[in-house]
Design a protein around this motif. Structure first.
Motif, PDB file in Angstrom:
ATOM      1  N   SER A 133       0.982  -1.081  -0.216  1.00 25.47           N
ATOM      2  CA  SER A 133       0.116  -0.029  -0.189  1.00 25.47           C
ATOM      3  C   SER A 133       0.562   1.261   0.066  1.00 25.47           C
ATOM      4  O   SER A 133       2.138   1.114   0.706  1.00 25.47           O
ATOM      5  N   THR A 134       0.150   2.599  -0.552  1.00 29.87           N
ATOM      6  CA  THR A 134       1.021   3.261  -0.491  1.00 29.87           C
ATOM      7  C   THR A 134       0.240   4.998  -0.251  1.00 29.87           C
ATOM      8  O   THR A 134      -1.111   4.356  -0.366  1.00 29.87           O
ATOM      9  N   TRP A 135       0.847   5.858  -0.116  1.00 28.03           N
ATOM     10  CA  TRP A 135       0.163   7.184   0.162  1.00 28.03           C
ATOM     11  C   TRP A 135      -0.392   8.486  -1.298  1.00 28.03           C
ATOM     12  O   TRP A 135       0.966   8.530  -1.037  1.00 28.03           O
ATOM     13  N   GLY A 136      -0.451   8.006  -1.906  1.00 26.99           N
ATOM     14  CA  GLY A 136       0.029   8.619  -3.330  1.00 26.99           C
ATOM     15  C   GLY A 136      -0.477   7.876  -4.547  1.00 26.99           C
ATOM     16  O   GLY A 136      -0.592   8.238  -5.666  1.00 26.99           O
ATOM     17  N   ALA A 164     -10.039   5.625  -3.146  1.00 20.82           N
ATOM     18  CA  ALA A 164      -8.113   6.877  -3.154  1.00 20.82           C
ATOM     19  C   ALA A 164      -7.894   5.656  -3.351  1.00 20.82           C
ATOM     20  O   ALA A 164      -6.907   5.351  -3.353  1.00 20.82           O
ATOM     21  N   ASP A 165      -6.447   7.044  -3.888  1.00 22.61           N
ATOM     22  CA  ASP A 165      -5.108   6.405  -3.470  1.00 22.61           C
ATOM     23  C   ASP A 165      -3.858   6.422  -2.351  1.00 22.61           C
ATOM     24  O   ASP A 165      -2.642   5.624  -2.971  1.00 22.61           O
ATOM     25  N   ALA A 183      -7.757   7.238   2.255  1.00 23.54           N
ATOM     26  CA  ALA A 183      -8.391   8.875   2.470  1.00 23.54           C
ATOM     27  C   ALA A 183     -10.484   9.180   2.248  1.00 23.54           C
ATOM     28  O   ALA A 183     -10.109  10.089   2.234  1.00 23.54           O
ATOM     29  N   GLY A 184     -10.492   8.207   1.053  1.00 22.14           N
ATOM     30  CA  GLY A 184     -11.955   8.666   0.800  1.00 22.14           C
ATOM     31  C   GLY A 184     -12.309   7.330   0.680  1.00 22.14           C
ATOM     32  O   GLY A 184     -13.515   7.261  -0.273  1.00 22.14           O
ATOM     33  N   VAL A 214     -11.240   7.811   6.455  1.00 21.10           N
ATOM     34  CA  VAL A 214     -11.233   6.305   7.252  1.00 21.10           C
ATOM     35  C   VAL A 214      -9.145   6.280   8.148  1.00 21.10           C
ATOM     36  O   VAL A 214      -8.886   6.185   7.816  1.00 21.10           O
ATOM     37  N   ARG A 215      -9.716   6.012   9.560  1.00 22.37           N
ATOM     38  CA  ARG A 215      -8.319   6.025  10.128  1.00 22.37           C
ATOM     39  C   ARG A 215      -8.580   4.833  10.650  1.00 22.37           C
ATOM     40  O   ARG A 215      -7.464   4.000  12.114  1.00 22.37           O
TER      41      ARG A 215
END
Length: 376
Positions: A133-136, A164-165, A183-184, A214-215
């Motif tokens: 998994s990545t952030w972006g 979301a990405d 994040a989406g 979502v945290r």
């Protein structure tokens, strides 16, 4: 030492190359061989128990076989014993025999490279597939034979694409379904990998997810998924009806959720759901009674929970719940007495917790508790 309640410090010493590489500890893992590994803000460390020293692994821009980035947020061991390190500068795989790393980085000219260098986690599913998994850059599936990545990203024109990405966590439920906290909203995928199904907040639908940030995500029993949000409270998703039930803070209801921002969720064997909030302590939710019990900091009660946002909840082998806080130290919760034992830093006592901002906790095979803080 649980019997004495005392801690042994391992901290960075700039004059000692065999000390911990940095005091901000992001991740701790005991591998299948019993070796303890520590990921920090500035380097990766292997602990040597006999000497109580560390072997450091750090990024060297002139050495392509070194760590891809010095900030190691997550450590994951796959079934074959390979260690994968998540960093904001790519994915690193440790070759233990050579003490070298294989780097996997994003390459704009290679569509089969890693989709984004900010890696948030690695997960191996029951079928042996490795997910990154990545952030972006969304989600990646790694093919070990071809050493290539398949990308799963958000596409506004594709209703079956990712929500979301920016992917925070990947969880696998008991039925093998992968759930992604983004994040989406929430995304889940079946073992085939596609199509993705997602759940977002829809203002006109009272049965939808009520907040897209979502945290925390916990795939619980009986097809229930618990969702902690950054402002929408706790959501319970029923996979059979595909509906969400919302639990929010109500100042007029003392049995409601204490705060609408959740950072951690844990479901115990009795089906009770423990919810860590960012401002109002710990909540215990009884799904049968639809009622929350609150555990809040009381400055006049030393057996109450400490102050600070709750960042994690974990259970040890004895059944004790450990509550990780940001600024309040570590708490051990006795479920019989419903009281807490606080472990906090005392500058005058070198045997107390090294810092009150706790990031991670690990119980090893010997039942020793390792606590990673911003101070060692």
């Amino acid at each position: 030492d649980r019997d004495s309640g005392q801690f042994t410090y391992y901290q960075h010493d700039p004059d000692d190359p065999s000390s911990l590489s940095h005091n901000l500890v992001w991740s701790i893992l005991e591998d299948s061989a019993g070796v303890l590994w520590v990921g920090t803000e500035d380097g990766f460390n292997r602990f040597i128990p006999a000497t109580e020293q560390f072997v450091r692994y750090q990024h060297d821009p002139d050495d392509p076989s070194s760590l891809s980035h010095d900030t190691v947020r997550e450590i994951f061991e796959d079934r074959s014993g390979v260690l994968w390190l998540s960093t904001p500068g790519g994915l690193s795989k440790l070759d233990r025999d050579r003490s070298q790393f294989i780097r996997y980085l994003h390459d704009g000219t290679d569509p089969q490279s890693l989709s984004n260098n900010v890696v948030t986690g690695v997960y191996e599913d029951r079928a042996g597939r490795l997910w990154v998994s990545t952030w972006g850059g969304g989600l990646n599936r790694f093919d070990r034979e071809t050493q290539t990545f398949a990308h799963y990203r958000h596409d506004p024109a594709d209703p079956y694409s990712m929500t979301a990405d920016a992917v925070l966590h990947v969880y696998e439920a008991q039925d093998g379904i992968l759930w992604l906290a983004t994040a989406g909203g929430i995304t889940f995928l079946d073992g085939g990998g596609k199509p993705f199904q997602h759940y977002r907040s829809i203002s006109a639908d009272s049965n939808s997810l009520n907040h897209n940030e979502v945290r925390a995500l916990y795939a619980g029993r009986a097809g229930i998924v618990w969702v902690g949000t950054g402002g929408g409270g706790l959501n319970k998703f029923d996979r059979q009806t595909e509906t969400f039930t919302h639990y929010r803070h109500d100042p007029l209801d003392p049995n409601s959720l204490s705060n609408d921002t959740e950072r951690s969720i844990y479901e115990d064997r009795m089906g009770l759901v423990w919810v860590g909030t960012s401002q109002r302590g710990l909540d215990k939710f009884d799904p049968a009674a639809e009622r929350f019990t609150h555990f809040r900091h009381d400055p006049d009660n030393p057996r109450s929970i400490s102050k600070g946002a709750i960042m994690g909840i974990t259970k040890d082998r004895t059944g004790t719940l450990w509550i990780i806080t940001w600024g309040g130290g570590l708490n051990a919760f006795d479920r019989d007495s419903e009281q807490f034992t606080r472990y906090q830093n005392n500058p005058a006592d070198p045997h107390t917790l090294s810092h009150d901002t706790v990031v991670t906790v690990l119980e090893d095979r010997a039942e020793t508790l390792w606590v990673g803080t911003v101070g060692g």
